[in-house]
Write a protein that holds these residues in place. Sequence first.
Motif, mmCIF file in Angstrom:
data_model
loop_
_atom_site.group_PDB
_atom_site.id
_atom_site.type_symbol
_atom_site.label_atom_id
_atom_site.label_comp_id
_atom_site.label_asym_id
_atom_site.label_seq_id
_atom_site.Cartn_x
_atom_site.Cartn_y
_atom_site.Cartn_z
ATOM 1 N N ALA A 262 0.663 -1.290 0.128
ATOM 2 C CA ALA A 262 0.185 0.087 -0.161
ATOM 3 C C ALA A 262 0.859 0.900 0.259
ATOM 4 O O ALA A 262 2.164 1.259 0.064
ATOM 5 C CB ALA A 262 -0.556 -0.109 0.884
ATOM 6 N N ALA A 263 0.479 2.209 -0.992
ATOM 7 C CA ALA A 263 0.668 3.230 -0.688
ATOM 8 C C ALA A 263 1.668 3.922 0.458
ATOM 9 O O ALA A 263 2.176 4.560 1.299
ATOM 10 C CB ALA A 263 0.654 4.788 -1.343
ATOM 11 N N SER A 264 0.772 4.023 1.651
ATOM 12 C CA SER A 264 0.851 4.359 2.814
ATOM 13 C C SER A 264 1.885 3.479 3.998
ATOM 14 O O SER A 264 2.787 4.296 4.173
ATOM 15 C CB SER A 264 -0.273 4.090 3.916
ATOM 16 N N ASP A 265 2.448 1.957 3.293
ATOM 17 C CA ASP A 265 3.046 1.605 3.831
ATOM 18 C C ASP A 265 4.496 2.109 3.322
ATOM 19 O O ASP A 265 5.741 1.696 4.213
ATOM 20 C CB ASP A 265 3.133 0.091 3.859
ATOM 21 N N SER B 87 5.189 5.380 1.678
ATOM 22 C CA SER B 87 5.563 6.128 2.605
ATOM 23 C C SER B 87 5.602 6.371 3.737
ATOM 24 O O SER B 87 7.034 6.963 4.573
ATOM 25 C CB SER B 87 4.318 6.851 2.480
ATOM 26 N N ASP B 88 5.313 5.428 4.552
ATOM 27 C CA ASP B 88 6.210 5.584 6.081
ATOM 28 C C ASP B 88 7.249 4.456 5.769
ATOM 29 O O ASP B 88 8.135 5.143 6.949
ATOM 30 C CB ASP B 88 5.283 4.405 6.852
ATOM 31 N N GLN C 234 10.287 7.605 4.756
ATOM 32 C CA GLN C 234 10.014 8.242 5.704
ATOM 33 C C GLN C 234 10.870 7.980 7.034
ATOM 34 O O GLN C 234 11.690 8.861 7.311
ATOM 35 C CB GLN C 234 9.016 8.695 6.586
ATOM 36 N N VAL D 104 5.786 15.439 3.491
ATOM 37 C CA VAL D 104 4.702 14.409 3.302
ATOM 38 C C VAL D 104 3.508 15.552 2.838
ATOM 39 O O VAL D 104 2.853 16.518 3.651
ATOM 40 C CB VAL D 104 4.239 13.622 4.036
ATOM 41 N N ARG E 160 -0.231 14.785 0.605
ATOM 42 C CA ARG E 160 -1.740 13.213 0.233
ATOM 43 C C ARG E 160 -2.255 15.045 -0.479
ATOM 44 O O ARG E 160 -2.945 15.813 0.360
ATOM 45 C CB ARG E 160 -1.839 13.216 1.493
ATOM 46 N N SER F 218 -3.157 10.200 -3.392
ATOM 47 C CA SER F 218 -2.289 10.030 -4.442
ATOM 48 C C SER F 218 -1.416 10.675 -2.897
ATOM 49 O O SER F 218 -1.674 11.415 -1.653
ATOM 50 C CB SER F 218 -1.798 10.447 -5.696
ATOM 51 N N THR F 219 0.491 10.206 -2.634
ATOM 52 C CA THR F 219 0.943 10.117 -1.588
ATOM 53 C C THR F 219 2.326 11.486 -2.173
ATOM 54 O O THR F 219 3.238 10.944 -2.710
ATOM 55 C CB THR F 219 1.205 9.595 -0.585
ATOM 56 N N SER G 13 0.017 0.036 -5.382
ATOM 57 C CA SER G 13 0.599 1.397 -5.735
ATOM 58 C C SER G 13 2.078 1.347 -6.849
ATOM 59 O O SER G 13 2.214 0.357 -7.224
ATOM 60 C CB SER G 13 1.252 1.962 -4.655
#
Length: 81
Positions: free
Chosen positions: A9-12, A14-15, A18, A26, A28, A32-33, A53
Amino acid sequence: MIYVSSARAASDISDCLQRRLPSTQVIRDQGSTELIVGSNAWLVTLTPSGYGSTVKVQQSASDDGGVPEPQMRFDVARCVV
């Protein structure tokens, strides 16, 4: 430019980025991010897809040398799998 697809996932992703990369901002926007790495050295766009993603990484013309390309490639590879 780096362009890859991932089952994560995009959130994973991204984390993970970071945690690995210094001074990441970041943004959002409409599904999209975007991550701005360094002082506008790299732009990472994470877009959800049907299977996870897509990740698009672009180096800025005003790269300050804060994150070298080999490190960026390594960190992206680690975070997308």
